[in-house]
Design an enzyme around this catalytic site. Structure first.
Site, PDB file in Angstrom:
ATOM      1  N   ASP A  11       0.849  -1.207   0.000  1.00 44.70           N
ATOM      2  CA  ASP A  11       0.000   0.000   0.000  1.00 44.70           C
ATOM      3  C   ASP A  11       0.881   1.252   0.000  1.00 44.70           C
ATOM      4  O   ASP A  11       0.832   2.073   0.916  1.00 44.70           O
ATOM      5  CB  ASP A  11      -0.947   0.004   1.205  1.00 44.70           C
ATOM      6  N   ASP A  16       6.791   1.241   1.811  1.00 44.43           N
ATOM      7  CA  ASP A  16       6.479   0.206   0.813  1.00 44.43           C
ATOM      8  C   ASP A  16       7.381   0.364  -0.419  1.00 44.43           C
ATOM      9  O   ASP A  16       7.814  -0.619  -1.014  1.00 44.43           O
ATOM     10  CB  ASP A  16       5.026   0.301   0.370  1.00 44.43           C
ATOM     11  N   ASN A  40      -2.544   2.798   3.406  1.00 45.83           N
ATOM     12  CA  ASN A  40      -2.012   4.124   3.761  1.00 45.83           C
ATOM     13  C   ASN A  40      -2.851   5.246   3.133  1.00 45.83           C
ATOM     14  O   ASN A  40      -3.090   6.282   3.751  1.00 45.83           O
ATOM     15  CB  ASN A  40      -0.564   4.259   3.277  1.00 45.83           C
ATOM     16  N   THR A 125       2.845  -5.959   2.802  1.00 45.86           N
ATOM     17  CA  THR A 125       3.320  -4.815   3.596  1.00 45.86           C
ATOM     18  C   THR A 125       2.223  -3.786   3.831  1.00 45.86           C
ATOM     19  O   THR A 125       2.499  -2.604   4.080  1.00 45.86           O
ATOM     20  CB  THR A 125       4.525  -4.122   2.911  1.00 45.86           C
ATOM     21  N   PHE A 166      -1.055  -0.421  12.534  1.00 39.92           N
ATOM     22  CA  PHE A 166      -1.955   0.072  11.494  1.00 39.92           C
ATOM     23  C   PHE A 166      -2.449  -1.030  10.559  1.00 39.92           C
ATOM     24  O   PHE A 166      -3.664  -1.148  10.316  1.00 39.92           O
ATOM     25  CB  PHE A 166      -1.253   1.176  10.693  1.00 39.92           C
ATOM     26  N   ASN A 167      -1.564  -1.837   9.975  1.00 43.46           N
ATOM     27  CA  ASN A 167      -1.995  -2.829   8.973  1.00 43.46           C
ATOM     28  C   ASN A 167      -2.966  -3.833   9.576  1.00 43.46           C
ATOM     29  O   ASN A 167      -3.927  -4.250   8.940  1.00 43.46           O
ATOM     30  CB  ASN A 167      -0.786  -3.564   8.382  1.00 43.46           C
ATOM     31  N   HIS A 240       9.550   0.530   8.094  1.00 46.92           N
ATOM     32  CA  HIS A 240       8.950  -0.765   8.436  1.00 46.92           C
ATOM     33  C   HIS A 240       9.048  -1.831   7.330  1.00 46.92           C
ATOM     34  O   HIS A 240       9.566  -2.906   7.539  1.00 46.92           O
ATOM     35  CB  HIS A 240       7.460  -0.568   8.763  1.00 46.92           C
ATOM     36  N   ASP A 241       8.518  -1.536   6.165  1.00 43.52           N
ATOM     37  CA  ASP A 241       8.203  -2.574   5.190  1.00 43.52           C
ATOM     38  C   ASP A 241       9.397  -3.331   4.607  1.00 43.52           C
ATOM     39  O   ASP A 241       9.312  -4.566   4.427  1.00 43.52           O
ATOM     40  CB  ASP A 241       7.356  -1.991   4.060  1.00 43.52           C
TER      41      ASP A 241
HETATM   42  O1  RIB Z   1       2.384   0.340  10.781  1.00 47.45           O
HETATM   43  C1  RIB Z   1       3.290   0.454   9.712  1.00 47.45           C
HETATM   44  C2  RIB Z   1       2.700  -0.108   8.467  1.00 47.45           C
HETATM   45  O2  RIB Z   1       1.514   0.605   8.112  1.00 47.45           O
HETATM   46  C3  RIB Z   1       3.622   0.043   7.242  1.00 47.45           C
HETATM   47  O3  RIB Z   1       3.374  -1.003   6.351  1.00 47.45           O
HETATM   48  C4  RIB Z   1       3.182   1.336   6.641  1.00 47.45           C
HETATM   49  O4  RIB Z   1       3.476   1.417   5.242  1.00 47.45           O
HETATM   50  C5  RIB Z   1       1.694   1.256   6.860  1.00 47.45           C
HETATM   51  O5  RIB Z   1       1.155   0.444   5.820  1.00 47.45           O
HETATM   52 CA    CA Z   2       2.794  -0.471   4.020  1.00 46.71          CA
END
Ligand code: RIB
Ligand code: CA
Length: 311
Positions: A11, A16, A40, A125, A166-167, A240-241
Site C-alpha cells: 500500500d 512500501d 495508507n 506490507t 496500522f496494517n 517498516h516494510d
Molecule cells: O504500521 C506500519 C505499516 O503501516 C507500514 O506497512 C506502513 O506502510 C503502513 O502500511
Molecule cells: Ca505499508
C-alpha cells in the site's frame, strides 16, 4: 542461482517503496509481481504509487495489479498523516510508465503461483486483505505458497492505537483468516521494524549512492522522517516494510521465534491487537513465527546495495 520467487502486496506508502526496491535489487529474491491494496491511502493512489516506484527504479517487466479498495468487512481507514494526501508526499511524482495490469490482484497472484516451478513467497506490507481474498476464493492455491511474510502487528505496543499496529487495525478480519489458513506465516511487527531507523547517517549513506532512484528515495525519506517526528516524535522514521523483504531475501538478517498469534476483533480499545503468546501461557497450538531482531547494520547495507543495482 536465482532468488526466491516473491509477490509483493503493498500500500505505497513511503516504506512500501523501499520494500519494492529491496525486492527488485536483492539477489536473494526474484520479484515476480506487485499487487496493491487500499491502506495508507486509497487504492487509486496505492496502485499508481506502486507503478511510480517501479518506474523511478527503471523496473519495467514486473506486472502491477490493483486489489481490494477496502477491508473485508470494515470501512477503510487511511494514514495520510504519515504519507501525505497522495501517499508519496515529498517528491514531485513522475507519470508512471509501468501500466496497470488489467487483472485483479487475485487473478495476478493465481497466474504467478500457477506459472512458478517453485513455491512462491507472498510478502505483504499493508492491510492483508488481498492475501485473505486469495485464500478465501482460491484455497487450492495455498499449496503453491511457500510462506506469507507480513509487515504488521507487534509483539509489544501498537502505533495507531496503544495496542494495534496500522496494517492489523485496518483489516483484522483478513488477518484472522490468514492466520487460520495454515499457510506458513511470519509476522514482522513493530517490535522489530522500530529498529530500522532512518537516522541522518542512514539518509546520507543512501543519498550518496547518487542515482536517480537514490535521489527520489531521499526526498521520500525527508518527508517520512518529518511526519514521523510530527506524529510520533520519531525524527529517525522507522522504515517498516523493507524489513519484511529482508527476512526473506537474507534470513540471517532477522531472527524469528515460533509462537501463537491471535488477533483481537471485538475489543473496544484493542481491536486489531496481535496477541502474541511468546511464552505459551494459553497453551494454544503455535501457528506462526514472529520476527524478533534485525541485524541493523547489515540491513542498511543490503538496502544500499539493492538501490545501487537500480536506475
Ligand atoms: O504500521 C506500519 C505499516 O503501516 C507500514 O506497512 C506502513 O506502510 C503502513 O502500511
Ligand atoms: Ca505499508
Amino acid at each position: 542461482m536465482s532468488g526466491i520467487p516473491v509477490i509483493i502486496d503493498c500500500d505505497p506508502g513511503h516504506d512500501d517503496v523501499f520494500a519494492l526496491w529491496l525486492a527488485a535489487g536483492h539477489p536473494g529474491v526474484e520479484l515476480q509481481a506487485v499487487t496493491t491494496v487500499g491502506g495508507n491511502v486509497p487504492l487509486r493512489h496505492t496502485a499508481r504509487n506502486a507503478r511510480i516506484a517501479l518506474t523511478v527504479a527503471g523496473i519495467q517487466d514486473v506486472p502491477v495489479a490493483a486489489g481490494a479498495d477496502r477491508p473485508l468487512v470494515r470501512e477503510l481507514q487511511t494514514a495520510e498523516w504519515i504519507h501525505g494526501e497522495n501517499g508519496l508526499g515529498g517528491p514531485s511524482l513522475p507519470e508512471p510508465t509501468v501500466p496497470l495490469d488489467p487483472r485483479t490482484a487475485t487473478e495476478l497472484m493465481v497466474d504467478v503461483l500457477q506459472a512458478s516451478s517453485d513455491p512462491v513467497t507472498i510478502i505483504a506490507t499493508g492491510p492483508i486483505t488481498n492475501v485473505a481474498i486469495l485464500l478465501r476464493d482460491r484455497p487450492e492455491q495455498a499449496r503453491r505458497i511457500r510462506e506469507i511474510v507480513w509487515m504488521g502487528g507487534s509483539t509489544e505496543r501498537g502505533n495507531v492505537t496503544p495496542y494495534a499496529e496500522f496494517n492489523a487495525w485496518v483489516d483484522p478480519e483478513a488477518l484472522r483468516l490468514v492466520l487460520d489458513s495454515g499457510v506458513p506465516f511470519t509476522m514482522v511487527g513493530l517490535n522489530v521494524t522500530h529498529t530500522a531507523l532512518v537516522t541522518a547517517a542512514v539518509r546520507e549513506r543512501l543519498a550518496a549512492i547518487g542515482t536517480a532512484t537514490a535521489g527520489f528515495g531521499d526526498e521520500l525519506l525527508e518527508f517520512f522522517c518529518r511526519t514521523n517526528d510530527e506524529v510520533f516524535g520519531l525524527p529517525d522514521g522507522p522504515l517498516h516494510d523493507p524489513v519484511a523483504v529482508a527476512a526473506v531475501a537474507d534470513p540471517s538478517l532477522v531472527t524469528r521465534r515460533r509462537t501463537r498469534i491471535d488477533v483481537e476483533l471485538t475489543g473496544t480499545e484493542t481491536a486489531g491487537a496481535t496477541s502474541t503468546d511468546l511464552d505459551g501461557v494459553l497453551g494454544r497450538e503455535p501457528n506462526a513465527w514472529a520476527a524478533m531482531t534485525l541485524d541493523v547494520e547489515r540491513f542498511w547495507s543490503a538496502m544500499g546495495d539493492a538501490i545501487g543495482r537500480l536506475r
